[in-house]
Design an enzyme around this catalytic site. Structure first.
Site, PDB file in Angstrom:
ATOM      1  N   ASN A 217       0.851  -1.191   0.000  1.00 15.00           N
ATOM      2  CA  ASN A 217       0.000   0.000   0.000  1.00 15.00           C
ATOM      3  C   ASN A 217       0.886   1.241   0.000  1.00 15.00           C
ATOM      4  O   ASN A 217       2.106   1.141   0.042  1.00 15.00           O
ATOM      5  CB  ASN A 217      -0.977  -0.032   1.187  1.00 15.00           C
ATOM      6  CG  ASN A 217      -0.278   0.043   2.524  1.00 15.00           C
ATOM      7  OD1 ASN A 217       0.331   1.050   2.867  1.00 15.00           O
ATOM      8  ND2 ASN A 217      -0.328  -1.050   3.280  1.00 15.00           N
ATOM      9  N   ARG A 218       0.265   2.411  -0.069  1.00 18.38           N
ATOM     10  CA  ARG A 218       1.004   3.656  -0.301  1.00 18.38           C
ATOM     11  C   ARG A 218       1.571   4.316   0.944  1.00 18.38           C
ATOM     12  O   ARG A 218       2.075   5.428   0.878  1.00 18.38           O
ATOM     13  CB  ARG A 218       0.114   4.667  -1.021  1.00 18.38           C
ATOM     14  CG  ARG A 218      -0.311   4.221  -2.402  1.00 18.38           C
ATOM     15  CD  ARG A 218      -1.047   5.343  -3.111  1.00 18.38           C
ATOM     16  NE  ARG A 218      -1.714   4.861  -4.296  1.00 18.38           N
ATOM     17  CZ  ARG A 218      -1.103   4.643  -5.467  1.00 18.38           C
ATOM     18  NH1 ARG A 218       0.196   4.887  -5.580  1.00 18.38           N
ATOM     19  NH2 ARG A 218      -1.793   4.197  -6.488  1.00 18.38           N
TER      20      ARG A 218
END
Ligand code: CTP
Ligand code: CA
Length: 226
Positions: A34-35
């Site tokens: 994820n970011r």
């Protein structure tokens, strides 16, 4: 800011912080990620140290080890769960800043998954990961403090208060990730602090370092008043 903060509000306290996005292996070369940059967690760890605490950072982020902080490297939600659980009982303050994957591949392929000329797609079976914060919330003693983070794009305060109640945390820092100027990857952030008994407290938009210091000061005040 470390030099000018002056007060050692957390002297004698142990602080445990999780940071970064977990990586859930698909095969030896691929993962689901994820970011999350990990910057907020690192800022919290540094701020806790600046306030005099003994700090442990459990992290997935590809950032250098911060000085004076015991740093434990993990990759997956399962590994993070293990390292956090092992250290939780001896932590006065635990800050769950990591972006833990909600789902991970049910099985990790032992060999690299290969495609053939006639391959048209790939089905991946995912299963829910352990909720680390909720499991720490269940073990929490009354002399311990537990903070969670909620990144939301909609109904920020409503969703974050539901998480505060469901996970047994003492405080939630809620941030609106629909605004790209704050939140993931950014150096600035804005959060609203939610607790069970008090009105929501919106902290000023600030650098992640200043915000981390502000959050820890709020926690130190709550611990002192208890
Ligand atoms: N968290 C955790 N373990 C998980 C998922 C989340 O410890 N498996 C923690 C995060 O570190 C964060 C808090 O729970 O401190 C809230 O995470 P968030 O993703 O906002 O909430 P979820 O409960 O996962 O709900 P959803 O993603 O569906 O909004
Ligand atoms: Ca989630």
């Amino acid at each position: 800011f470390i030099r000018t903060s002056g007060q050692q509000l957390l002297a004698g306290r142990t602080v445990l912080v999780s940071a970064g996005g977990t990586r859930e292996a698909i095969d030896p070369v691929r993962y689901i990620g994820n970011r999350s940059s990990g910057k907020m967690g690192y800022a919290l760890a540094r701020a806790a140290r600046a306030l005099g605490a003994q700090v442990t950072l459990v992290t997935t982020a590809p950032l250098p080890d911060p000085s004076g902080i015991a740093t434990v490297r993990v990759e997956s939600a399962a590994q993070m769960q293990q390292e956090m659980t092992d250290r939780f009982a001896t932590s006065d303050i635990t800050l769950m800043a990591a972006a833990v994957a909600d789902f991970a591949p049910a099985e990790v392929a032992k060999h690299k998954i290969k495609k053939q000329p006639d391959t048209t797609g790939l089905d991946l079976q995912l299963q829910k990961t352990p909720d680390i914060l909720a499991s720490l919330g269940k073990r929490k003693r009354s002399d311990q403090f537990l903070l969670g983070f909620a990144a939301e794009t909609d109904d920020l305060l409503k969703n974050a208060s539901a998480k505060l109640a469901a996970k047994g945390a003492d405080m939630f820092a809620a941030n609106d990730v629909s605004n790209p100027a704050i939140g993931f990857g950014s150096d600035n952030n804005r959060v609203t602090l939610l607790t069970k008994d008090e009105d929501p407290l919106q902290l000023e938009t600030a650098s992640k370092d200043d915000l981390a210091l502000n959050i820890l000061k709020q926690i130190a005040i709550k611990l002192r008043d208890n």
